[in-house]
Design a protein around this motif. Structure first.
Motif, PDB file in Angstrom:
ATOM      1  N   GLU A  62       1.065  -1.173   0.058  1.00 33.72           N
ATOM      2  CA  GLU A  62      -0.015   0.040  -0.165  1.00 33.72           C
ATOM      3  C   GLU A  62       0.828   1.294   0.089  1.00 33.72           C
ATOM      4  N   ALA A  63       1.793   1.008   0.678  1.00 37.84           N
ATOM      5  CA  ALA A  63       2.983   2.192   0.851  1.00 37.84           C
ATOM      6  C   ALA A  63       4.108   1.833   1.278  1.00 37.84           C
ATOM      7  N   GLY A  64       5.261   2.695   1.320  1.00 43.80           N
ATOM      8  CA  GLY A  64       6.468   2.410   2.110  1.00 43.80           C
ATOM      9  C   GLY A  64       6.702   3.563   2.858  1.00 43.80           C
ATOM     10  N   VAL A  65       7.394   3.574   4.178  1.00 47.07           N
ATOM     11  CA  VAL A  65       7.922   4.572   4.958  1.00 47.07           C
ATOM     12  C   VAL A  65       9.349   4.547   4.855  1.00 47.07           C
ATOM     13  N   ALA A  78       2.071   6.181  16.601  1.00 48.08           N
ATOM     14  CA  ALA A  78       3.262   6.643  15.874  1.00 48.08           C
ATOM     15  C   ALA A  78       4.373   7.252  16.530  1.00 48.08           C
ATOM     16  N   SER A  79       3.933   8.069  17.336  1.00 50.18           N
ATOM     17  CA  SER A  79       4.651   8.770  18.238  1.00 50.18           C
ATOM     18  C   SER A  79       5.487   7.858  19.350  1.00 50.18           C
ATOM     19  N   LEU A  80       4.492   7.183  19.941  1.00 49.93           N
ATOM     20  CA  LEU A  80       5.275   6.045  20.855  1.00 49.93           C
ATOM     21  C   LEU A  80       6.144   4.969  20.184  1.00 49.93           C
ATOM     22  N   GLU A  90       6.241   7.038   1.443  1.00 50.91           N
ATOM     23  CA  GLU A  90       5.932   8.304   2.174  1.00 50.91           C
ATOM     24  C   GLU A  90       7.249   8.519   3.172  1.00 50.91           C
ATOM     25  N   ALA A  91       7.187   9.910   3.605  1.00 48.85           N
ATOM     26  CA  ALA A  91       8.202  10.085   4.779  1.00 48.85           C
ATOM     27  C   ALA A  91       8.051   9.255   6.011  1.00 48.85           C
ATOM     28  N   HIS A  92       6.675   9.617   6.687  1.00 51.26           N
ATOM     29  CA  HIS A  92       6.472   9.001   7.911  1.00 51.26           C
ATOM     30  C   HIS A  92       5.394   7.840   7.903  1.00 51.26           C
ATOM     31  N   TYR A  93       4.930   7.411   8.992  1.00 56.24           N
ATOM     32  CA  TYR A  93       3.818   6.454   9.235  1.00 56.24           C
ATOM     33  C   TYR A  93       2.619   7.268   8.968  1.00 56.24           C
ATOM     34  N   GLU A  94       2.628   8.445   9.527  1.00 54.27           N
ATOM     35  CA  GLU A  94       1.315   8.997   9.709  1.00 54.27           C
ATOM     36  C   GLU A  94       0.779   9.500   8.332  1.00 54.27           C
ATOM     37  N   SER A  95       1.471   9.592   7.360  1.00 55.84           N
ATOM     38  CA  SER A  95       1.081   9.649   5.804  1.00 55.84           C
ATOM     39  C   SER A  95       0.334   8.196   5.542  1.00 55.84           C
TER      40      SER A  95
END
Lengths: 223, 479
Positions: A129-132, B256-258, A167-172
């Motif tokens: 689905e995505a890479g981080v 994610a922060s943790l 993506e850069a981060h998990y949040e994306s």
């Protein structure tokens, strides 16, 4: 009183609050609705090329192997080469992902079967689905397109990842999930995978291939 | 495995541990590996210290609103087709899971690694009901075969050496060829993998813990390196999550922060291999995964810790950094602590959960060097919390008569400053005189516990108070 009521009232008594405390509820509702991002590491940010570079670096550092193809149609040939290089049979198990179905597997002399794994498949292929980038992590979600057993039971897991999905981060990744499934809704399983399975339970010696795949090979499409 | 604590015998346990050569050899790995790896990975992330502050604040926010978050979380689990079971005690928790297993006709249960399941004595309860519980984490599998409890919260078999594992596999796996080569750790891992693969496929129920429970989505998250927690939950028909109530995080972003501080603090990895987000049972579009999803929410004493001087302990995300950096843990290992949670976090948590009367020795087994607090990803002031337990132990007259008598004597002098200064000044001079020439003692009456192992430096002149007074006077004279 039920255990539920007991526990909740004990929590409230200890905190010195009541159950109908409107400002506390409002602050929780607001936080859940806003789901704000915390501190985002600098690492992994930047343009697509920077994200790709960081993803590859981080993934290789945890023993993920990487291949590159310019177009997804070239992936089967590269995968066939990977299997040959490791003396593995030219057989692959996959879900019914449309992005995989129409690839020229036959031209690469690969034998394909579909569906979940019952534990007797050596090789599987998934479409990420995505890479981080920040940790070289893959995001995979469950469904008939990619049964979760394919991520864990075969010895060799091959994952196709579009460079544009890094993506850069998990949040994306969370943002993508919200877009696809709706706010507050999730598929049954989301797997963030960072390298092949490992254990350090014997004298803290790092050994690959504990219960999950012994090898994780990522084929990155495009640049 | 046991829920019956041997914490009251901590001193005896510690003596035995110090004399155990195999254990001391194994503990050498803890002293070197964990510390170096964490330091290296923390150095690689410039934001690490800021992430720790953020993690602390996030955990405090959750604890202050725990009731509201628990209700929100429950609502989302139910909406996604899962079940939530609230349990007050360890007994209730085990009973719920045993009943669930019985009603589904289960004969075997595959278990992912879970410290709460140790706390509630789940394996023993399942065995009593005739249901086989199989630990699937490699370390947990090894110690289950040996009939032991975990000695570390993330590295349960860290007290063992490779030869111990080989001996155990030869003893138990009698159906395998006797002349097989198990001299390499790889062959031990391969053997465990093959044995456990069959057990995963045969299990009727999978039990996992949870690193986080996400209120926003009703999701449980587990973090593993082996993938055993995943096989435990996708192969059996029923997935049971057992988690304590403080595991809640508000949103996926908070998780994610943790996650950014968890693996780095625990194993020194940037990220664990498998971070798995599970929400409800399998959906119509799924072709694998569990048909039932249950969450057992365990209180077992935690709601009483809220609002108390021990509330900060509930920030804990179970990374194990405190024990990895603890000189006492390095010396005696995890089993000496006598219950589920060892090391500094165990020294604070265990008295809260089983009583300071049983676990009073644990907070005393600290030099207050502060390394635990300095590496804790959520900045729990562990030495301060241990000191609170020492105070409670003293107030409840649980500490030994000799130390109470000496503390009483000290307090007598401390409340009379002039007398205190006179007495300490006299003692300093007497000790300096007694050690004249050498500057140290190789033996002292009443202090053999110290001098048997090392010399005691002798006082070199003035008391601290006298020196401080002189220092202040000198400073005032300077312009």
């Amino acid at each position: 009183m039920s255990a539920r009521e007991d526990i909740l009232s004990n929590v409230r008594r200890s905190l010195g609050v009541s159950g109908i405390d409107a400002p506390r509820r409002a602050s929780v509702e607001a936080r859940l609705a806003a789901h704000e991002c915390g501190i985002a590491p600098q690492r992994g940010q930047g343009d697509a090329a920077a994200r790709l570079k960081m993803f590859v670096e981080q993934a290789q550092a945890v023993a993920t192997s990487i291949g590159h193809v310019a177009s997804v149609d070239e992936a089967p040939v590269l995968i066939a080469e990977f299997l040959r290089a490791h003396n593995l049979p030219a057989r692959l198990r996959m879900g019914d992902d449309a992005r995989l179905r129409d690839l020229p597997w036959g031209a690469a002399s690969l034998e394909i079967s579909h569906g979940a794994s019952a534990g007797d498949d050596l090789n599987s292929v998934s479409f990420a689905e995505a890479g981080v980038a920040e940790t070289g992590t893959l995001a995979l979600v469950s469904g008939a397109h990619n049964p979760t057993t394919l991520n864990f039971l075969p010895d060799n897991h091959i994952v196709i990842l579009r460079a544009s999905d890094i993506e850069a981060h998990y949040e994306s990744v969370w943002a993508r999930l919200r877009e696809r499934y709706g706010a507050g809704l999730m598929p049954r399983t989301v797997n963030l995978v960072t390298g092949p399975s490992r254990s350090a339970d014997i004298e803290q010696k790092l050994l690959l291939g504990a219960h999950g795949p012994r090898r994780l090979h990522v084929v990155i499409v495009g640049d | 495995m046991t829920v019956y604590p041997s914490s009251p015998q901590f001193k005896k346990n510690a003596r035995a541990a110090l004399a155990d050569g195999q254990l001391q050899k194994a503990l050498g790995n803890v002293r070197t590996n964990f510390i170096a790896k964490r330091a290296a990975v923390a150095d690689r992330l410039p934001e690490f210290e800021a992430l720790r502050d953020q993690a602390r604040d996030l955990r405090d926010h959750v604890l202050a609103h725990l009731d509201v978050y628990l209700e929100a979380y429950e609502r989302k689990v139910l909406e996604s087709g899962g079940h939530v079971h609230w349990v007050r005690t360890a007994e209730e928790a085990s009973r719920i899971i045993v009943d669930l297993a019985k009603s589904r006709g289960a004969r075997s249960v595959a278990k992912g690694k879970s410290m709460v399941s140790e706390e509630i004595g789940l394996n023993a309860a399942l065995e009593r009901a005739g249901i086989k519980a199989v630990e699937t984490d490699l370390g947990e599998y090894i110690i289950q075969l040996r009939g032991e409890a975990p000695s570390h919260i993330i590295a349960p078999a860290v007290h063992l050496n490779q030869e111990d594992v080989e001996a155990e596999f030869r003893r138990v796996h009698t159906w395998l060829p006797k002349d097989r080569d198990l001299s390499e750790p790889e062959s031990l891992l391969a053997e465990a993998r093959a044995e456990l693969r069959a057990k995963f496929l045969a299990a009727d129920i999978g039990v996992t813990g949870a690193n986080f429970l996400v209120a926003e989505t009703g999701t449980s998250i587990i973090v593993t390196n082996e993938g055993n927690g995943d096989l435990s939950q996708i192969l059996p028909r029923v997935h049971v999550v057992v988690a304590s109530i403080e595991k809640i995080v508000p949103t996926l972003e908070d998780a994610a922060s943790l996650l950014r501080v968890l693996a780095r603090s625990a194993t020194g990895q940037e990220m664990s291999v498998y971070t798995t987000l599970s929400t409800g049972p399998r959906r119509a579009e799924d072709v694998d995964g569990p048909q039932e999803y249950h969450v057992v929410l365990v209180d077992n004493g935690r709601s009483n810790m809220l609002g108390s001087e021990f509330e900060e302990m509930l920030r804990c995300i179970r990374c194990g950094a405190c024990m990895n950096h603890c000189p006492v843990y390095h010396a005696v290992g995890g089993h000496a602590y006598g219950w589920v949670y060892p090391g500094p976090m165990g020294a604070v948590l265990t008295p809260s959960l089983i009583g300071v009367d049983k676990a009073g020795h644990l907070p005393n087994a600290s030099t207050f060097c502060g390394r635990c607090e300095s590496v804790c990803p959520v900045r729990i002031p562990l030495p301060k919390l241990m000191r609170h337990w020492r105070e409670r132990e003293f107030e409840r007259h649980l500490s030994p008569a000799v130390s109470r008598a000496f503390l009483g004597l000290w307090a007598f002098f401390a409340r009379r400053p002039a007398l205190y200064r006179f007495a300490t000044g006299l003692t300093m001079r007497a000790l300096a005189w007694a050690a004249r020439g050498k500057g140290r003692f190789t033996s002292l009456p009443l202090a053999s516990g110290w001098t048997n192992q090392r010399d005691l430096p002798a006082p070199q002149g003035q008391t601290f108070q006298a020196q401080w007074k002189a220092h202040q006077a000198a400073r005032r004279k300077r312009p």
